[in-house]
Design an enzyme around this catalytic site. Structure first.
Site, PDB file in Angstrom:
ATOM      1  N   SER A   1      37.821  48.119  44.268  1.00  0.00           N
ATOM      2  CA  SER A   1      38.197  48.871  43.069  1.00  0.00           C
ATOM      3  C   SER A   1      38.676  50.238  43.533  1.00  0.00           C
ATOM      4  O   SER A   1      38.404  50.635  44.678  1.00  0.00           O
ATOM      5  CB  SER A   1      36.962  49.046  42.172  1.00  0.00           C
TER       6      SER A   1
ATOM      7  N   TYR B   1      28.001  50.657  40.026  1.00  0.00           N
ATOM      8  CA  TYR B   1      29.260  49.920  40.261  1.00  0.00           C
ATOM      9  C   TYR B   1      29.986  50.522  41.465  1.00  0.00           C
ATOM     10  O   TYR B   1      30.444  49.805  42.365  1.00  0.00           O
ATOM     11  CB  TYR B   1      30.128  50.001  39.000  1.00  0.00           C
TER      12      TYR B   1
HETATM   13  N1  LIG Z   1      39.662  45.205  35.170  1.00  0.00           N
HETATM   14  C1  LIG Z   1      39.643  46.283  35.939  1.00  0.00           C
HETATM   15  O1  LIG Z   1      40.058  47.364  35.519  1.00  0.00           O
HETATM   16  C2  LIG Z   1      39.134  46.205  37.338  1.00  0.00           C
HETATM   17  C3  LIG Z   1      39.343  47.326  38.168  1.00  0.00           C
HETATM   18  C4  LIG Z   1      38.860  47.287  39.481  1.00  0.00           C
HETATM   19  C5  LIG Z   1      38.212  46.162  39.952  1.00  0.00           C
HETATM   20  N2  LIG Z   1      38.030  45.084  39.117  1.00  0.00           N
HETATM   21  C6  LIG Z   1      37.303  43.940  39.661  1.00  0.00           C
HETATM   22  O2  LIG Z   1      38.017  42.755  39.432  1.00  0.00           O
HETATM   23  C7  LIG Z   1      37.110  41.652  39.359  1.00  0.00           C
HETATM   24  C8  LIG Z   1      37.418  40.819  38.131  1.00  0.00           C
HETATM   25  O3  LIG Z   1      37.178  41.585  36.979  1.00  0.00           O
HETATM   26  P1  LIG Z   1      37.972  41.406  35.607  1.00  0.00           P
HETATM   27  O4  LIG Z   1      38.455  42.750  35.232  1.00  0.00           O
HETATM   28  O5  LIG Z   1      38.907  40.289  35.685  1.00  0.00           O
HETATM   29  O6  LIG Z   1      36.732  41.103  34.631  1.00  0.00           O
HETATM   30  P2  LIG Z   1      36.464  39.936  33.584  1.00  0.00           P
HETATM   31  O7  LIG Z   1      35.173  40.319  32.917  1.00  0.00           O
HETATM   32  O8  LIG Z   1      37.658  39.686  32.736  1.00  0.00           O
HETATM   33  O9  LIG Z   1      36.221  38.671  34.527  1.00  0.00           O
HETATM   34  C9  LIG Z   1      35.104  38.574  35.369  1.00  0.00           C
HETATM   35  C10 LIG Z   1      34.669  37.123  35.424  1.00  0.00           C
HETATM   36  O10 LIG Z   1      33.558  37.022  36.330  1.00  0.00           O
HETATM   37  C11 LIG Z   1      32.613  36.127  35.771  1.00  0.00           C
HETATM   38  N3  LIG Z   1      31.289  36.393  36.323  1.00  0.00           N
HETATM   39  C12 LIG Z   1      30.468  37.448  36.070  1.00  0.00           C
HETATM   40  N4  LIG Z   1      29.316  37.304  36.735  1.00  0.00           N
HETATM   41  C13 LIG Z   1      29.398  36.152  37.437  1.00  0.00           C
HETATM   42  C14 LIG Z   1      28.522  35.463  38.300  1.00  0.00           C
HETATM   43  N5  LIG Z   1      27.298  35.955  38.584  1.00  0.00           N
HETATM   44  N6  LIG Z   1      28.913  34.288  38.835  1.00  0.00           N
HETATM   45  C15 LIG Z   1      30.144  33.771  38.542  1.00  0.00           C
HETATM   46  N7  LIG Z   1      31.021  34.383  37.716  1.00  0.00           N
HETATM   47  C16 LIG Z   1      30.650  35.560  37.174  1.00  0.00           C
HETATM   48  C17 LIG Z   1      32.682  36.398  34.274  1.00  0.00           C
HETATM   49  O11 LIG Z   1      32.126  35.316  33.509  1.00  0.00           O
HETATM   50  C18 LIG Z   1      34.175  36.580  34.065  1.00  0.00           C
HETATM   51  O12 LIG Z   1      34.817  35.360  33.755  1.00  0.00           O
HETATM   52  C19 LIG Z   1      35.702  42.276  39.371  1.00  0.00           C
HETATM   53  O13 LIG Z   1      35.174  42.189  40.681  1.00  0.00           O
HETATM   54  C20 LIG Z   1      35.965  43.713  38.999  1.00  0.00           C
HETATM   55  O14 LIG Z   1      34.982  44.585  39.470  1.00  0.00           O
HETATM   56  C21 LIG Z   1      38.472  45.088  37.835  1.00  0.00           C
END
Ligand SMILES: NC(=O)c1ccc[n+]([C@@H]2O[C@H](COP(=O)([O-])OP(=O)(O)OC[C@H]3O[C@@H](n4cnc5c(N)ncnc54)[C@H](O)[C@@H]3O)[C@@H](O)[C@H]2O)c1
Length: 253
Positions: A142, A155
């Site tokens: 991130s 986080y």
């Molecule tokens: N969206 C952002 O702005 C952003 C920014 C930086 C990093 N990220 C990272 O990107 C990745 C994806 O996030 P996103 O934004 O798509 O979020 P999201 O909430 O849309 O998707 C995350 C998915 O992970 C699944 N999940 C959660 N805990 C789990 C577990 N213990 N086992 C299996 N699956 C699990 C959830 O059910 C969900 O489907 C994460 O690692 C997040 O930290 C996101």
């Protein structure tokens, strides 16, 4: 087609970036193991990949638990007979001031956002080493891997550790021709936080972004695709920010 004949395991693929990665990889010819703690959402991603002409299977698994991770990898092997790419994407984001983060919040954050990466990486690498097969791993860091914002110390701590785990794994696994990299998204339109559902908060974020808009999952998936493809043959241990210029901007400008 950049991933023709490849099999990719994508964790957290029931939503957001993981779903975007599944669709993007499938466009490039990969078969996908869609792993998520939320079974119905994983099944939805599989259906979307199918509608787009791709091939995917769903596995319901909590990737913070060793027993689920072992089952996930054995189901992947049963479904496709092997795999080439692991995207450690599953993650959660909760908010609280440092003075109010509970022990339970801290532990769950580190389990889902960091321990899952260790468990899945170890399982994948053991398979590739055993089979003498080359592998590629892309981890989700991130902008918080390097930069703090108030309200998510747990986080940020996990995402900072993702950067160093990526480097450590890259160094140890290079002799086996397994490369390990990370992407560091900035704000990306997904379900991870309420803020992205509120147009006013999104507009406020976008004002501060050099690119003038937050990312869509496909923006992140495109870079993950490059790191998972043969174009990244000699790239390992890197964290690539995909943030519309945010981390290059002088504070206060
Ligand atoms: N969206 C952002 O702005 C952003 C920014 C930086 C990093 N990220 C990272 O990107 C990745 C994806 O996030 P996103 O934004 O798509 O979020 P999201 O909430 O849309 O998707 C995350 C998915 O992970 C699944 N999940 C959660 N805990 C789990 C577990 N213990 N086992 C299996 N699956 C699990 C959830 O059910 C969900 O489907 C994460 O690692 C997040 O930290 C996101």
């Amino acid at each position: 087609m950049r991933l023709e004949g490849k099999v990719a395991i994508v964790t957290g693929a029931g939503s957001g970036i993981g779903r975007g990665v599944s669709l993007r990889f499938a466009e490039e010819g990969a078969s996908i193991v869609v792993a998520d703690i939320d079974g119905p959402r994983a099944a939805e991603t599989v259906a979307l990949v199918g509608e787009a002409g791709g091939n995917a299977v769903a596995v319901t698994a909590d990737v913070s638990k060793g027993v689920d991770v072992k089952r996930l990898f054995s189901e992947a092997l049963s479904a496709f007979g092997g795999f080439d790419i692991l995207v450690n994407n599953a993650g959660i984001l909760t908010w609280a001031p440092l003075l109010e983060i509970t022990e339970e919040m801290w532990d769950r954050m580190l389990e889902v956002n960091l321990k899952s990466m260790f468990l899945c990486t170890q399982e994948a690498a053991r398979y590739w080493v055993r089979e003498k097969r080359k592998g590629r791993i892309v981890n989700l860091g991130s902008v918080n891997s390097d930069y703090a914002i108030p309200g998510n110390a747990h986080y940020s701590a996990a995402k900072g550790a993702v950067k160093m785990f990526t480097r450590a794994a890259a160094v140890e696994l290079a002799p086996y021709r397994i490369n390990v990299n990370a992407v560091g998204p900035g704000g990306t339109q997904t379900n991870i936080t309420e803020a992205f559902q509120d147009p006013e908060q999104v507009a406020a974020m976008e004002k501060n972004l050099p690119w003038g808009r937050i990312a869509q999952p496909r923006d992140i998936a495109n870079v993950i695709l490059m790191l998972a493809s043969d174009d990244a043959e000699y790239v390992s241990g890197q964290l690539v920010f995909v943030d519309g210029g945010l981390t290059s901007k002088m504070p206060g400008t």
